[in-house]
Design a protein around this motif. Structure first.
Motif, PDB file in Angstrom:
ATOM      1  N   GLU A 148       0.807  -1.219   0.000  1.00 25.65           N
ATOM      2  CA  GLU A 148       0.000   0.000   0.000  1.00 25.65           C
ATOM      3  C   GLU A 148       0.843   1.272   0.000  1.00 25.65           C
ATOM      4  OE1 GLU A 148       0.732  -1.467   4.131  1.00 25.65           O
ATOM      5  OE2 GLU A 148      -0.068  -2.340   2.268  1.00 25.65           O
ATOM      6  N   LYS A 149       2.117   1.158   0.375  1.00 26.58           N
ATOM      7  CA  LYS A 149       3.018   2.318   0.364  1.00 26.58           C
ATOM      8  C   LYS A 149       3.758   2.466  -0.961  1.00 26.58           C
ATOM      9  CE  LYS A 149       3.961   1.894   5.333  1.00 26.58           C
ATOM     10  NZ  LYS A 149       5.030   1.661   6.345  1.00 26.58           N
ATOM     11  N   GLY A 150       3.493   1.534  -1.872  1.00 19.51           N
ATOM     12  CA  GLY A 150       4.179   1.572  -3.154  1.00 19.51           C
ATOM     13  C   GLY A 150       5.536   0.919  -3.142  1.00 19.51           C
ATOM     14  N   GLU A 151       5.876   0.228  -2.051  1.00 23.01           N
ATOM     15  CA  GLU A 151       7.164  -0.441  -1.953  1.00 23.01           C
ATOM     16  C   GLU A 151       7.063  -1.857  -2.516  1.00 23.01           C
ATOM     17  OE1 GLU A 151       8.289  -0.305   2.127  1.00 23.01           O
ATOM     18  OE2 GLU A 151       8.639   1.860   2.137  1.00 23.01           O
ATOM     19  N   LEU A 152       8.128  -2.268  -3.190  1.00 19.30           N
ATOM     20  CA  LEU A 152       8.115  -3.581  -3.834  1.00 19.30           C
ATOM     21  C   LEU A 152       8.118  -4.697  -2.797  1.00 19.30           C
ATOM     22  CD1 LEU A 152       8.354  -5.130  -6.576  1.00 19.30           C
ATOM     23  CD2 LEU A 152      10.821  -5.156  -6.182  1.00 19.30           C
ATOM     24  N   ILE A 153       7.142  -5.595  -2.905  1.00 16.80           N
ATOM     25  CA  ILE A 153       7.118  -6.788  -2.059  1.00 16.80           C
ATOM     26  C   ILE A 153       7.932  -7.902  -2.714  1.00 16.80           C
ATOM     27  CG2 ILE A 153       5.659  -8.612  -1.093  1.00 16.80           C
ATOM     28  CD1 ILE A 153       3.382  -6.591  -0.952  1.00 16.80           C
ATOM     29  N   ALA A 154       7.677  -8.124  -4.000  1.00 14.69           N
ATOM     30  CA  ALA A 154       8.347  -9.207  -4.713  1.00 14.69           C
ATOM     31  C   ALA A 154       8.057  -9.101  -6.196  1.00 14.69           C
ATOM     32  CB  ALA A 154       7.864 -10.562  -4.197  1.00 14.69           C
ATOM     33  N   GLU A 155       8.853  -9.795  -6.975  1.00 15.01           N
ATOM     34  CA  GLU A 155       8.557 -10.018  -8.380  1.00 15.01           C
ATOM     35  C   GLU A 155       8.255 -11.500  -8.533  1.00 15.01           C
ATOM     36  OE1 GLU A 155      11.773  -8.593 -10.751  1.00 15.01           O
ATOM     37  OE2 GLU A 155      11.112  -6.510 -10.617  1.00 15.01           O
ATOM     38  N   ILE A 156       7.045 -11.809  -8.963  1.00 12.79           N
ATOM     39  CA  ILE A 156       6.586 -13.201  -9.051  1.00 12.79           C
ATOM     40  C   ILE A 156       7.034 -13.792 -10.384  1.00 12.79           C
ATOM     41  CG2 ILE A 156       4.569 -14.700  -9.068  1.00 12.79           C
ATOM     42  CD1 ILE A 156       3.139 -12.607  -7.364  1.00 12.79           C
ATOM     43  N   ASP A 157       7.622 -14.990 -10.325  1.00 18.70           N
ATOM     44  CA  ASP A 157       8.159 -15.630 -11.531  1.00 18.70           C
ATOM     45  C   ASP A 157       7.126 -15.681 -12.650  1.00 18.70           C
ATOM     46  OD1 ASP A 157      10.436 -16.044 -10.046  1.00 18.70           O
ATOM     47  OD2 ASP A 157      10.095 -18.179  -9.715  1.00 18.70           O
TER      48      ASP A 157
END
Length: 309
Positions: free
Chosen positions: A227-236
């Motif tokens: 919700e803060k616009g921070e990257l959680i992950a890039e999903i394969d």
């Protein structure tokens, strides 16, 4: 037993040197036959136990010659099947009017200057990415060629922060320039399924498996932010509209710190509403000939169906 005499510092500092270089430094054949010297190629010696073969052969490269085929692919970082990774031979091509080298441990080729571009990689002359990919079409299966193509057209680096080595259009032009070269039909078939974004051959294989089973094509390395616009992950492999992610877990994920990071990462994705399916090598087979691969497809298909009803 007497220890061998010390080699001149100039020779020791090199990856390799020719027997002619050694003679100019006053080093004779008997000294070059000592146990602390290796002979990776005819006329080439090294004071290293296992010098990189391409670098070792560089001292023998003649005008108009470069590294090509699987040797170029490895220097470019391409993922090759193990049977080719372990091949100890070096592929050297002569571009234009020169004849390819013929010596122990070297596979020589002659290339047309019109169809060949040479670049420098770590100080070595190497056929560029499109040329190399086109040569590999005569040595790899279609799926193996797709995996190499995916690597070449995808941004590189741990976070995709380095530019790709080439683009689809350049691979297409490499086929058009050499329609009679071995593997032309295979290259055309492979190019249809080359996609930018995959970061490992297994990711490519998983994508092919899903598409060949009739499932929608997933988005590759899809970024998910909080919700803060921070990257959680890039999903394969992701189906963003369905909040379904598919991750391939290689053996490197067993490392302690990575294992812990992966747990936190998956939990954060689940908190963001994503359903994650994690795969290992047992679950992935692009040919869909194993029970595990068919079961995997059914799991993903079932989850997609649930999200769309």
């Amino acid at each position: 037993m007497r220890s061998p005499s010390r080699l001149p510092a100039d020779l020791v500092s090199r990856v390799s040197f020719t027997t002619g270089d050694a003679a100019q430094h006053g080093v004779g054949h008997r000294r070059l036959a000592a146990s602390d010297i290796v002979a990776p190629f005819h006329g080439v010696r090294s004071a290293q136990d296992a010098p990189p073969l391409a670098s070792a052969y560089q001292v023998r490269l003649a005008e108009g010659q470069c590294f090509s085929h699987t040797t170029a692919a490895l220097l470019l970082g391409c993922p090759l099947p193990r049977r080719l990774e372990r091949d100890p031979r070096v592929h050297v091509s002569s571009v234009g009017k020169w004849r390819g080298p013929r010596t122990r441990g070297v596979v020589g080729h002659e290339l047309s200057s019109r169809c060949t571009k040479v670049i420098e990689v770590d100080g070595l002359p190497v056929t560029d990415a499109p040329t190399t990919w086109r040569h590999l079409a005569g040595m790899l299966s279609v799926d193996e060629l797709i995996a190499v193509g995916d690597y070449l057209v995808s941004p590189r680096g741990s976070y995709g922060d380095l530019p790709a080595l080439t683009e689809d259009e350049a691979l297409q032009r490499s086929i058009e320039r050499t329609p009679r070269l071995r593997g032309a039909a295979r290259a055309r078939d492979a190019l249809v399924d080359v996609r930018a974004g995959a970061r490992s051959p297994k990711e490519t294989e998983a994508r092919l498996m899903l598409c060949r089973a009739g499932l929608p094509e997933p988005v590759l390395n899809h970024p998910v932010v909080d919700e803060k616009g921070e990257l959680i992950a890039e999903i394969d492999l992701a189906y963003p509209d369905d909040l379904l992610g598919v991750e391939y877990e290689g053996d490197s994920h067993r490392e302690r710190e990575r294992f812990r990071r992966d747990i936190r990462r998956i939990e954060r994705l689940q908190d963001a509403g994503w359903h994650m399916i994690r795969l290992t090598s047992d679950d992935v087979d692009a040919t869909l000939t194993t029970t595990a691969s068919r079961d995997t497809v059914e799991r993903i298909e079932r989850r997609l169906r649930m999200s769309r009803t």
